[in-house]
Write a protein that holds these residues in place. Structure first.
Motif, PDB file in Angstrom:
ATOM      1  N   TYR A  32      36.676  48.130  34.169  1.00  0.00           N
ATOM      2  CA  TYR A  32      38.122  48.276  34.009  1.00  0.00           C
ATOM      3  C   TYR A  32      38.551  49.741  33.887  1.00  0.00           C
ATOM      4  O   TYR A  32      39.660  50.099  34.254  1.00  0.00           O
ATOM      5  CB  TYR A  32      38.605  47.552  32.734  1.00  0.00           C
ATOM      6  CG  TYR A  32      39.057  46.144  32.934  1.00  0.00           C
ATOM      7  CD1 TYR A  32      40.288  45.854  33.523  1.00  0.00           C
ATOM      8  CD2 TYR A  32      38.275  45.080  32.500  1.00  0.00           C
ATOM      9  CE1 TYR A  32      40.721  44.557  33.676  1.00  0.00           C
ATOM     10  CE2 TYR A  32      38.703  43.764  32.659  1.00  0.00           C
ATOM     11  CZ  TYR A  32      39.919  43.510  33.256  1.00  0.00           C
ATOM     12  OH  TYR A  32      40.353  42.217  33.410  1.00  0.00           O
ATOM     13  N   ARG A  33      37.676  50.582  33.309  1.00  0.00           N
ATOM     14  CA  ARG A  33      38.055  51.951  32.947  1.00  0.00           C
ATOM     15  C   ARG A  33      38.757  52.723  34.059  1.00  0.00           C
ATOM     16  O   ARG A  33      39.851  53.245  33.849  1.00  0.00           O
ATOM     17  CB  ARG A  33      36.852  52.720  32.404  1.00  0.00           C
ATOM     18  CG  ARG A  33      37.254  54.041  31.758  1.00  0.00           C
ATOM     19  CD  ARG A  33      36.121  54.653  30.953  1.00  0.00           C
ATOM     20  NE  ARG A  33      35.789  53.806  29.819  1.00  0.00           N
ATOM     21  CZ  ARG A  33      34.622  53.200  29.637  1.00  0.00           C
ATOM     22  NH1 ARG A  33      33.645  53.353  30.503  1.00  0.00           N
ATOM     23  NH2 ARG A  33      34.415  52.449  28.574  1.00  0.00           N
ATOM     24  N   PRO A  34      38.184  52.809  35.276  1.00  0.00           N
ATOM     25  CA  PRO A  34      38.887  53.597  36.306  1.00  0.00           C
ATOM     26  C   PRO A  34      40.235  52.986  36.712  1.00  0.00           C
ATOM     27  O   PRO A  34      41.178  53.709  37.035  1.00  0.00           O
ATOM     28  CB  PRO A  34      37.917  53.624  37.486  1.00  0.00           C
ATOM     29  CG  PRO A  34      36.914  52.556  37.223  1.00  0.00           C
ATOM     30  CD  PRO A  34      36.898  52.310  35.749  1.00  0.00           C
ATOM     31  N   ARG A  40      54.221  47.407  34.264  1.00  0.00           N
ATOM     32  CA  ARG A  40      53.738  46.078  34.680  1.00  0.00           C
ATOM     33  C   ARG A  40      53.533  46.014  36.188  1.00  0.00           C
ATOM     34  O   ARG A  40      52.545  45.441  36.666  1.00  0.00           O
ATOM     35  CB  ARG A  40      54.739  45.018  34.229  1.00  0.00           C
ATOM     36  CG  ARG A  40      54.316  43.615  34.565  1.00  0.00           C
ATOM     37  CD  ARG A  40      55.372  42.630  34.120  1.00  0.00           C
ATOM     38  NE  ARG A  40      54.847  41.291  34.200  1.00  0.00           N
ATOM     39  CZ  ARG A  40      55.334  40.255  33.577  1.00  0.00           C
ATOM     40  NH1 ARG A  40      56.382  40.388  32.797  1.00  0.00           N
ATOM     41  NH2 ARG A  40      54.799  39.070  33.703  1.00  0.00           N
ATOM     42  N   GLU A  41      54.440  46.583  36.947  1.00  0.00           N
ATOM     43  CA  GLU A  41      54.314  46.568  38.414  1.00  0.00           C
ATOM     44  C   GLU A  41      53.049  47.288  38.857  1.00  0.00           C
ATOM     45  O   GLU A  41      52.344  46.817  39.749  1.00  0.00           O
ATOM     46  CB  GLU A  41      55.538  47.206  39.057  1.00  0.00           C
ATOM     47  CG  GLU A  41      56.791  46.385  38.945  1.00  0.00           C
ATOM     48  CD  GLU A  41      57.991  47.081  39.562  1.00  0.00           C
ATOM     49  OE1 GLU A  41      57.821  47.797  40.561  1.00  0.00           O
ATOM     50  OE2 GLU A  41      59.099  46.898  39.026  1.00  0.00           O
ATOM     51  N   ARG A  42      52.772  48.434  38.245  1.00  0.00           N
ATOM     52  CA  ARG A  42      51.574  49.198  38.603  1.00  0.00           C
ATOM     53  C   ARG A  42      50.308  48.461  38.183  1.00  0.00           C
ATOM     54  O   ARG A  42      49.261  48.606  38.822  1.00  0.00           O
ATOM     55  CB  ARG A  42      51.617  50.584  37.976  1.00  0.00           C
ATOM     56  CG  ARG A  42      52.682  51.472  38.598  1.00  0.00           C
ATOM     57  CD  ARG A  42      52.730  52.871  38.020  1.00  0.00           C
ATOM     58  NE  ARG A  42      51.422  53.484  37.880  1.00  0.00           N
ATOM     59  CZ  ARG A  42      51.113  54.327  36.901  1.00  0.00           C
ATOM     60  NH1 ARG A  42      52.004  54.653  35.982  1.00  0.00           N
ATOM     61  NH2 ARG A  42      49.905  54.846  36.837  1.00  0.00           N
ATOM     62  N   ALA A  43      50.386  47.690  37.111  1.00  0.00           N
ATOM     63  CA  ALA A  43      49.220  46.966  36.597  1.00  0.00           C
ATOM     64  C   ALA A  43      48.937  45.682  37.370  1.00  0.00           C
ATOM     65  O   ALA A  43      47.855  45.102  37.229  1.00  0.00           O
ATOM     66  CB  ALA A  43      49.419  46.637  35.123  1.00  0.00           C
ATOM     67  N   GLN A  52      42.991  41.717  40.488  1.00  0.00           N
ATOM     68  CA  GLN A  52      42.320  41.552  41.790  1.00  0.00           C
ATOM     69  C   GLN A  52      41.320  42.672  42.038  1.00  0.00           C
ATOM     70  O   GLN A  52      40.228  42.437  42.561  1.00  0.00           O
ATOM     71  CB  GLN A  52      43.349  41.499  42.917  1.00  0.00           C
ATOM     72  CG  GLN A  52      42.745  41.236  44.288  1.00  0.00           C
ATOM     73  CD  GLN A  52      41.958  39.934  44.360  1.00  0.00           C
ATOM     74  OE1 GLN A  52      42.368  38.918  43.800  1.00  0.00           O
ATOM     75  NE2 GLN A  52      40.827  39.936  45.034  1.00  0.00           N
ATOM     76  N   ALA A  53      41.673  43.887  41.639  1.00  0.00           N
ATOM     77  CA  ALA A  53      40.748  45.009  41.817  1.00  0.00           C
ATOM     78  C   ALA A  53      39.472  44.797  41.005  1.00  0.00           C
ATOM     79  O   ALA A  53      38.372  45.132  41.465  1.00  0.00           O
ATOM     80  CB  ALA A  53      41.428  46.323  41.421  1.00  0.00           C
ATOM     81  N   LEU A  54      39.596  44.228  39.820  1.00  0.00           N
ATOM     82  CA  LEU A  54      38.409  43.950  39.012  1.00  0.00           C
ATOM     83  C   LEU A  54      37.555  42.873  39.673  1.00  0.00           C
ATOM     84  O   LEU A  54      36.328  42.980  39.701  1.00  0.00           O
ATOM     85  CB  LEU A  54      38.768  43.532  37.589  1.00  0.00           C
ATOM     86  CG  LEU A  54      37.514  43.326  36.737  1.00  0.00           C
ATOM     87  CD1 LEU A  54      36.903  44.653  36.341  1.00  0.00           C
ATOM     88  CD2 LEU A  54      37.791  42.473  35.548  1.00  0.00           C
ATOM     89  N   GLY A 110      32.662  41.527  42.323  1.00  0.00           N
ATOM     90  CA  GLY A 110      32.169  40.580  43.314  1.00  0.00           C
ATOM     91  C   GLY A 110      32.319  39.127  42.913  1.00  0.00           C
ATOM     92  O   GLY A 110      31.736  38.247  43.535  1.00  0.00           O
ATOM     93  N   LEU A 111      33.111  38.860  41.881  1.00  0.00           N
ATOM     94  CA  LEU A 111      33.344  37.478  41.458  1.00  0.00           C
ATOM     95  C   LEU A 111      34.421  36.838  42.327  1.00  0.00           C
ATOM     96  O   LEU A 111      35.402  37.482  42.676  1.00  0.00           O
ATOM     97  CB  LEU A 111      33.829  37.431  40.012  1.00  0.00           C
ATOM     98  CG  LEU A 111      32.812  37.649  38.910  1.00  0.00           C
ATOM     99  CD1 LEU A 111      33.514  37.758  37.569  1.00  0.00           C
ATOM    100  CD2 LEU A 111      31.794  36.531  38.887  1.00  0.00           C
ATOM    101  N   CYS A 112      34.232  35.567  42.635  1.00  0.00           N
ATOM    102  CA  CYS A 112      35.297  34.826  43.292  1.00  0.00           C
ATOM    103  C   CYS A 112      36.155  34.183  42.198  1.00  0.00           C
ATOM    104  O   CYS A 112      35.757  34.138  41.033  1.00  0.00           O
ATOM    105  CB  CYS A 112      34.737  33.774  44.244  1.00  0.00           C
ATOM    106  SG  CYS A 112      34.011  32.337  43.438  1.00  0.00           S
ATOM    107  N   GLY A 113      37.301  33.693  42.566  1.00  0.00           N
ATOM    108  CA  GLY A 113      38.212  33.094  41.596  1.00  0.00           C
ATOM    109  C   GLY A 113      37.602  31.945  40.823  1.00  0.00           C
ATOM    110  O   GLY A 113      37.784  31.835  39.610  1.00  0.00           O
ATOM    111  N   ALA A 114      36.851  31.092  41.502  1.00  0.00           N
ATOM    112  CA  ALA A 114      36.249  29.931  40.839  1.00  0.00           C
ATOM    113  C   ALA A 114      35.191  30.361  39.828  1.00  0.00           C
ATOM    114  O   ALA A 114      35.096  29.796  38.734  1.00  0.00           O
ATOM    115  CB  ALA A 114      35.635  28.984  41.867  1.00  0.00           C
ATOM    116  N   GLU A 115      34.386  31.370  40.178  1.00  0.00           N
ATOM    117  CA  GLU A 115      33.370  31.865  39.238  1.00  0.00           C
ATOM    118  C   GLU A 115      34.029  32.467  38.002  1.00  0.00           C
ATOM    119  O   GLU A 115      33.595  32.208  36.875  1.00  0.00           O
ATOM    120  CB  GLU A 115      32.518  32.957  39.894  1.00  0.00           C
ATOM    121  CG  GLU A 115      31.577  32.472  40.964  1.00  0.00           C
ATOM    122  CD  GLU A 115      30.917  33.641  41.686  1.00  0.00           C
ATOM    123  OE1 GLU A 115      29.671  33.626  41.767  1.00  0.00           O
ATOM    124  OE2 GLU A 115      31.622  34.562  42.139  1.00  0.00           O
TER     125      GLU A 115
END
Length: 161
Positions: free
Chosen positions: A40-42, A119-122, A127-129, A134-139
């Motif tokens: 998350y840091r970057p 909020r808009e920038r966040a 999705q970037a995380l 490399g996680l999919c939504g279900a995982e």
């Protein structure tokens, strides 16, 4: 014919009573938490937020004005941790704190216009995380649910002692 488990999904069970670091659930959780926070840091650096500040902002974006007590409870943090977080967010111009007119003991926290605009920038951070890990939504959803259950069980166990 024998039943075989997929070796990628089946992990050997840790021996009961093992004191090996690699067998400890707490260490796996600790290592995962540190790695996720580092991922998350970057993303959060671009917003000028630390990870705990991001959690506060998420809560305020979702619920709007709230009390310090409600915020601390929702984030599973103590008042001594939340207060400095809010002070830094306030000095950055993202939130404002004021005493409740209905109950002077209660301090309300609300977003400023600048906090709302952030909020808009966040919006791209989740999705970037996902892409970075490399996680999919279900995982991710499965992990979130399982960790929620674990947190509930561990919380009950801690309260029972």
């Amino acid at each position: 014919m024998t039943n075989r488990q997929d070796p990628e999904t089946a992990a050997p069970a840790a021996p009961t009573g093992s004191l090996l670091l690699g067998d400890q659930l707490c260490f796996a959780l600790y290592a995962a938490q540190r790695a996720v926070t580092a991922a998350y840091r970057p993303l959060l650096d671009e917003l000028g937020l630390t990870y705990p500040q991001y959690l506060v902002m998420l809560l305020l974006w979702e619920h709007g004005e709230t009390t310090v007590k409600e915020l601390a409870t929702a984030l599973h943090l103590d008042y001594g941790t939340v207060s400095p977080l809010l002070k830094r967010l306030e000095s950055a111009g993202l939130v404002r704190r004021e005493r409740s007119e209905r109950d002077e003991r209660s301090v309300l926290v609300a977003l400023t216009g600048r906090g709302e605009m952030l909020r808009e920038r966040a919006a791209d951070v989740p999705q970037a995380l996902m892409e970075a890990t490399g996680l999919c939504g279900a995982e991710a959803e499965r992990l979130r649910v399982e960790l929620g259950h674990l947190a509930d069980r561990a919380g009950k166990a801690a309260r029972a002692r």
